[in-house]
Write an enzyme that holds these catalytic residues in place. Sequence first.
Site, PDB file in Angstrom:
ATOM      1  N   LYS A 100       0.853  -1.192   0.000  1.00 43.86           N
ATOM      2  CA  LYS A 100       0.000   0.000   0.000  1.00 43.86           C
ATOM      3  C   LYS A 100       0.888   1.240   0.000  1.00 43.86           C
ATOM      4  CE  LYS A 100      -2.639   1.490   3.743  1.00 43.86           C
ATOM      5  NZ  LYS A 100      -2.706   2.951   3.935  1.00 43.86           N
ATOM      6  N   LYS A 105      -6.905   8.497  -0.909  1.00 40.63           N
ATOM      7  CA  LYS A 105      -8.198   8.989  -0.378  1.00 40.63           C
ATOM      8  C   LYS A 105      -8.608  10.296  -1.056  1.00 40.63           C
ATOM      9  CE  LYS A 105      -7.775   6.723   4.138  1.00 40.63           C
ATOM     10  NZ  LYS A 105      -6.390   6.216   4.092  1.00 40.63           N
ATOM     11  N   ASP A 140      -3.324   4.434  -1.903  1.00 44.13           N
ATOM     12  CA  ASP A 140      -4.280   4.899  -0.885  1.00 44.13           C
ATOM     13  C   ASP A 140      -4.144   6.407  -0.696  1.00 44.13           C
ATOM     14  OD1 ASP A 140      -6.130   4.924   1.167  1.00 44.13           O
ATOM     15  OD2 ASP A 140      -4.717   4.201   2.686  1.00 44.13           O
ATOM     16  N   ASP A 199     -12.530  15.706  -3.717  1.00 48.98           N
ATOM     17  CA  ASP A 199     -12.571  17.060  -4.298  1.00 48.98           C
ATOM     18  C   ASP A 199     -13.804  17.108  -5.201  1.00 48.98           C
ATOM     19  OD1 ASP A 199     -11.777  19.625  -5.419  1.00 48.98           O
ATOM     20  OD2 ASP A 199      -9.729  19.132  -4.846  1.00 48.98           O
ATOM     21  N   ILE A 200     -13.939  18.143  -6.009  1.00 53.63           N
ATOM     22  CA  ILE A 200     -15.086  18.184  -6.910  1.00 53.63           C
ATOM     23  C   ILE A 200     -14.950  17.054  -7.945  1.00 53.63           C
ATOM     24  CG2 ILE A 200     -15.512  20.655  -6.588  1.00 53.63           C
ATOM     25  CD1 ILE A 200     -14.134  21.099  -9.335  1.00 53.63           C
ATOM     26  N   THR A 259     -12.031   6.221  10.976  1.00 58.48           N
ATOM     27  CA  THR A 259     -12.156   5.680  12.332  1.00 58.48           C
ATOM     28  C   THR A 259     -11.461   6.563  13.364  1.00 58.48           C
ATOM     29  OG1 THR A 259     -10.249   4.306  11.869  1.00 58.48           O
ATOM     30  CG2 THR A 259     -12.404   3.273  11.654  1.00 58.48           C
ATOM     31  N   ARG A 301       2.271  -2.458  11.463  1.00 58.51           N
ATOM     32  CA  ARG A 301       3.270  -2.576  12.520  1.00 58.51           C
ATOM     33  C   ARG A 301       3.535  -3.994  13.015  1.00 58.51           C
ATOM     34  NH1 ARG A 301       0.847   2.571  15.393  1.00 58.51           N
ATOM     35  NH2 ARG A 301      -0.872   1.846  14.098  1.00 58.51           N
TER      36      ARG A 301
HETATM   37  O1  C5P Z   1      -1.248  -2.245  11.249  1.00 58.99           O
HETATM   38  P1  C5P Z   1      -1.033  -0.749  11.367  1.00 58.99           P
HETATM   39  O2  C5P Z   1      -1.911  -0.119  12.402  1.00 58.99           O
HETATM   40  O3  C5P Z   1       0.407  -0.370  11.528  1.00 58.99           O
HETATM   41  O4  C5P Z   1      -1.501  -0.196   9.936  1.00 58.99           O
HETATM   42  C1  C5P Z   1      -1.547   1.160   9.717  1.00 58.99           C
HETATM   43  C2  C5P Z   1      -2.081   1.419   8.331  1.00 58.99           C
HETATM   44  O5  C5P Z   1      -3.498   1.211   8.255  1.00 58.99           O
HETATM   45  C3  C5P Z   1      -1.845   2.846   7.904  1.00 58.99           C
HETATM   46  O6  C5P Z   1      -1.475   2.828   6.522  1.00 58.99           O
HETATM   47  C4  C5P Z   1      -3.158   3.514   8.097  1.00 58.99           C
HETATM   48  O7  C5P Z   1      -3.351   4.562   7.170  1.00 58.99           O
HETATM   49  C5  C5P Z   1      -4.127   2.395   7.824  1.00 58.99           C
HETATM   50  N1  C5P Z   1      -5.431   2.598   8.464  1.00 58.99           N
HETATM   51  C6  C5P Z   1      -5.617   2.490   9.818  1.00 58.99           C
HETATM   52  N2  C5P Z   1      -6.858   2.611  10.393  1.00 58.99           N
HETATM   53  C7  C5P Z   1      -7.887   2.884   9.635  1.00 58.99           C
HETATM   54  C8  C5P Z   1      -7.737   3.032   8.271  1.00 58.99           C
HETATM   55  C9  C5P Z   1      -6.474   2.878   7.706  1.00 58.99           C
HETATM   56  O8  C5P Z   1      -4.667   2.287  10.543  1.00 58.99           O
HETATM   57  N3  C5P Z   1      -9.058   2.976  10.206  1.00 58.99           N
END
Ligand code: C5P
Length: 235
Positions: free
Chosen positions: A37, A68, A66, A71-72, A121, A214
């Site tokens: 990603k 996101k 990713d 915009d218009i 979230t 992570r």
């Molecule tokens: O597993 P970890 O928490 O490290 O993953 C983080 C990734 O997931 C980031 O790229 C973050 O943008 C994405 N992400 C998130 N929570 C969300 C939506 C996307 O952590 N609700």
Amino acid sequence: MTSLRPLDRLIFPLDLPDWTAAEKMARALNGHVGWFKVGLELFIAAGPSVLARLRDLAPETKIFLDLKLHDIPATVGLAAAAAAKLGPEMLTVHAQGGLAMMKAAVDRAGPATVLAVTVLTSLEPDSWEELAPEFRAPAALVRLLAGRAQAAGCGGLVASGQELSALRTAFPGMKLVVPGLRPAWAKVAGDDQKRTATPREAVRDGADFLVIGRPIRDAPDPAEAADRLAAELAD
Ligand code: C5P
């Protein structure tokens, strides 16, 4: 989605500040995850050529762009067309940009699957009430926006573990991409993800793809951690 190999469900976010760091991680994980990603940080820091570089380095690994977009409709359509030229298999838009905006992205994204992000979230109930007090329960808005995304032709949704079951039932044909997952063995220092599900629970509840950062990145051996996750999904 039963024909997928377990590792094909794993999306590793290359949330890294430059190409040097991203290249090192991509080389380590090549063949161990199905997707990389590319998010705003790496895309802005390393530039659009990061996609071609990843393609050269790991031709079998799919790319999820990713950004996101929000915009218009005209602007998002043009941005989606430009993004499509970079060849990602999936890209994201914000469903809150509206039906016409999502449709513009779908129309211009070529073969890439457009995924909609419904409600971030990171929005806490308090900040949510400031933005849209009539939707005291974000779940209702998630559902509404997911329906708009489907009507616009989006192929999938980014869903949290909390929303997953309800979205799977309501939108059986859409791909569901789920972040915020933690295997039981993962130790993530100072973790900011709350209310996490395990990868196995997410697949059980209908996830097609899992964004796992992570727990892989911070493991002593990231490739081994990815293999372990894939093995757990295979069980
Ligand atoms: O597993 P970890 O928490 O490290 O993953 C983080 C990734 O997931 C980031 O790229 C973050 O943008 C994405 N992400 C998130 N929570 C969300 C939506 C996307 O952590 N609700």
